[in-house]
Design an enzyme around this catalytic site. Structure first.
Site, PDB file in Angstrom:
ATOM      1  N   TRP A 119      -3.426  -0.757  -1.990  1.00  8.25           N
ATOM      2  CA  TRP A 119      -4.086  -2.113  -1.791  1.00  8.25           C
ATOM      3  C   TRP A 119      -5.490  -2.233  -0.997  1.00  8.25           C
ATOM      4  O   TRP A 119      -5.345  -1.650   0.047  1.00  8.25           O
ATOM      5  CB  TRP A 119      -2.800  -2.886  -0.777  1.00  8.25           C
ATOM      6  CG  TRP A 119      -3.302  -4.279  -0.753  1.00  8.25           C
ATOM      7  CD1 TRP A 119      -3.881  -4.616   0.780  1.00  8.25           C
ATOM      8  CD2 TRP A 119      -3.084  -5.754  -1.082  1.00  8.25           C
ATOM      9  NE1 TRP A 119      -4.111  -5.852   0.751  1.00  8.25           N
ATOM     10  CE2 TRP A 119      -3.564  -6.764  -0.434  1.00  8.25           C
ATOM     11  CE3 TRP A 119      -2.719  -5.880  -2.432  1.00  8.25           C
ATOM     12  CZ2 TRP A 119      -3.663  -7.892  -0.755  1.00  8.25           C
ATOM     13  CZ3 TRP A 119      -2.573  -7.250  -2.789  1.00  8.25           C
ATOM     14  CH2 TRP A 119      -3.083  -8.301  -1.895  1.00  8.25           C
ATOM     15  N   ASP A 131      -9.669  -7.887   2.532  1.00  6.12           N
ATOM     16  CA  ASP A 131     -10.834  -8.654   3.175  1.00  6.12           C
ATOM     17  C   ASP A 131     -12.016  -7.188   3.412  1.00  6.12           C
ATOM     18  O   ASP A 131     -11.543  -6.071   4.060  1.00  6.12           O
ATOM     19  CB  ASP A 131     -10.912  -9.211   4.474  1.00  6.12           C
ATOM     20  CG  ASP A 131      -9.668 -10.092   4.448  1.00  6.12           C
ATOM     21  OD1 ASP A 131      -9.032 -10.358   3.354  1.00  6.12           O
ATOM     22  OD2 ASP A 131      -9.124 -10.825   5.661  1.00  6.12           O
TER      23      ASP A 131
HETATM   24  N1  DQQ Z   1      -6.508 -11.261   5.674  1.00  4.81           N
HETATM   25  C1  DQQ Z   1      -6.324 -10.700   6.852  1.00  4.81           C
HETATM   26  C2  DQQ Z   1      -6.442 -11.786   7.998  1.00  4.81           C
HETATM   27  C3  DQQ Z   1      -7.269 -12.667   7.432  1.00  4.81           C
HETATM   28  C4  DQQ Z   1      -6.634 -12.575   5.874  1.00  4.81           C
HETATM   29  C5  DQQ Z   1      -5.001  -9.830   6.898  1.00  4.81           C
HETATM   30  C6  DQQ Z   1      -7.683 -13.194   4.972  1.00  4.81           C
HETATM   31  O1  DQQ Z   1      -7.027 -11.069   9.305  1.00  4.81           O
HETATM   32  O2  DQQ Z   1      -7.099 -13.965   8.081  1.00  4.81           O
HETATM   33  O3  DQQ Z   1      -4.953  -8.778   5.802  1.00  4.81           O
HETATM   34  O4  DQQ Z   1      -7.492 -12.793   3.594  1.00  4.81           O
END
Ligand code: DQQ
Length: 499
Positions: free
Chosen positions: A40, A43
């Site tokens: 996976w 971000d």
């Molecule tokens: N993804 C992260 C967070 C964020 C979110 C966790 C946004 O820090 O807010 O994987 O896709």
């Protein structure tokens, strides 16, 4: 300083030939967009151009192809196109402020000391933490005083709190943390620090209104906020979260002064359903380059079966657009991937039938096409088209509505994948042609129109012969002024992903 991070975790370190067959053989796995070797990703994090190397970190679960305990994967590139996977940069440390995950954050250059500021997750607490590297961003030490902010500011009735973004001004360091104010809307909370370790809370820089729909809806909470200069304005980018759902990446250009941001022009960075949590860097050539996470349009079972999930957008160059909008173009470096060019000139496209282009086909393609709308009411291109048209993804320009659509309702015969129509405003001045740049990469389709306005979708054609490209027009005749097309090569040394 604390103990060094383990860098020998599974996932990002997998050699290409050690990847499961499901990953190697998946026809939907992109070949020239960045993704981890397996499992996976979400971000992009900690983007940085450091001494000639582009560093890309990303949210990564190295154990499965679904979201889980978050690590920071890491890759490096010297040309913005070809990437080398590096060992995982950050992993959760048991019994610590990030024991349940190292969530999103950023990177800064602290007078020669590369520093990551990320979200450490322990139970319900999601707080800014810090790590530094003294070996050229290869390994990272977490600051023993983490978290560097002990708790969210009191008395604000906040909806979530995470995703620090840090930058330096003449009078010190500033940080935004994504959040929302209950009953009002998304916000970004501003802090200041002299040393990155102790932070003083100042105020929200700006709070959206979750009841307001136009020009863009900004929901109840903002993830991954980012503020940076763009031309003579500031650009605020936020990812809209609402009721646990991820929506879109919104932007506002405006004025940032005395700790407050005043928006003047608002829009979406991408009008499709896939692009989320983007982050940008300023490169050593002074370019503002942004990447977003392209979410899958297939379900968890399909992602687990495939052995991978999530991909990054191409690098997009941002620039000030007309009337405070944001111009978006694909990075010119991508041209190194082009194979042999096919070129068509001046062709009338009439409602009589679709024109299937004989020499333009494939699932890894770039197309640059210019159209004059002529008398057609709608016209456009279909891609990933099967010979009988049963599968096809349609790019549709609507002349009266001055609007571009990306229609994936027939993109796949698989009923379990996401299919929809998404629209982007695309006004053309009198006499201005429609200029499209299209990048097809297996399950990714990125569309750029007239250097502003992006539409990205994920598509999963089932048929091996869904490779065709066709032109069509309805309600009159459109003129194709020119069309260039190139097959694009894989960015990986062993053609990772080729089937
Ligand atoms: N993804 C992260 C967070 C964020 C979110 C966790 C946004 O820090 O807010 O994987 O896709």
């Amino acid at each position: 300083m604390a103990t060094p991070q383990s860098s020998k975790l599974p996932g990002a370190g997998l050699a290409n030939d050690a990847r499961p067959a499901s990953v190697r053989l998946d026809r939907h796995r992109p070949r020239y967009h960045f993704l981890p070797p397996a499992n996976w990703m979400n971000d992009p994090n900690g983007l940085m151009h450091w001494r000639g190397e582009y560093h890309l970190f990303y949210q990564h679960n190295p154990h499965a192809a679904v979201w889980g305990p978050m690590h920071w994967g890491h890759a490096v590139s010297t040309d913005l196109v070809h990437w080398t996977h590096l060992p995982i940069a950050l992993a959760p440390t048991p019994d610590s402020p990030d024991q349940d995950g190292c969530w999103s954050g950023c990177a800064v250059d602290n007078d020669g000391l590369p520093t990551l500021i990320y979200t450490g997750v322990r139970g319900a607490a999601q707080l800014p933490c810090l790590a530094t590297s003294t070996d050229g961003l290869r390994t990272w030490r977490k600051y023993p005083g983490n978290p560097v902010v002990p708790a969210p500011p009191p008395g604000l009735d906040l909806v979530q709190y995470r995703d620090p973004y840090v930058w330096r001004e003449a009078d010190g360091w500033y940080m935004l943390v994504g959040s929302g104010i209950a009953g009002r809307g998304g916000t970004a909370l501003l802090y200041r620090s002299a040393n990155l370790l102790r932070w003083d809370y100042l105020s929200p820089i700006y709070t959206g209104d979750c009841q307001r729909q136009e020009p863009v809806w900004t929901g109840s909470m903002w993830e991954c906020p980012q503020l940076c200069p763009l031309g003579d304005k500031h650009l605020l980018v936020v990812s809209v979260w609402h009721d646990r759902q991820l929506h879109h990446a919104a932007y506002a250009t405006g004025v940032f002064t005395n700790g407050r941001f005043t928006p003047e022009t608002e829009g979406l960075l991408d009008y499709g359903s896939s692009f989320y949590a983007p982050q940008s860097l300023l490169d050593e050539r002074g370019r503002r380059i942004i990447w977003g996470w392209l979410r899958e349009g297939r379900d968890q079972d399909a992602m687990r079966a495939a052995g991978w999930s999530g991909v990054l957008s191409l690098p997009h160059i941002l620039s000030p657009g007309p009337g405070g909008t944001v111009g978006v173009t694909p990075a010119p470096e991508l041209a190194v991937l082009r194979g042999e060019r096919t070129h068509l000139t001046a062709l009338d496209v009439t409602p009589a039938s679709e024109i299937v282009l004989p020499n333009v086909r494939g699932d890894c393609l770039e197309i640059a096409a210019e159209f004059r709308p002529g008398s057609a009411s709608v016209f456009g291109l279909s891609l990933r088209r099967s010979p009988d048209g049963a599968e096809q993804t349609r790019i549709v320009y609507d002349r009266a509505a001055q609007r571009l659509a990306l229609d994936t309702t027939q993109a796949s015969l698989d009923p379990s994948v996401t299919r929809q129509v998404r629209y982007a405003p695309c006004p053309l001045a009198a006499g201005e042609p429609l200029r499209l740049r299209v990048f097809v990469d297996c399950s990714v389709l990125e569309l750029f129109a007239n250097d502003h306005g992006c539409l990205t979708e994920r598509i999963y054609p089932t048929r091996p012969d869904s490779l065709g490209v066709a032109l069509y027009a309805h309600g009159g005749t459109a003129q194709l002024l020119s069309l260039e097309s190139w097959p694009l090569r894989s960015i990986w040394p062993d053609s990772m992903g080729d089937v």
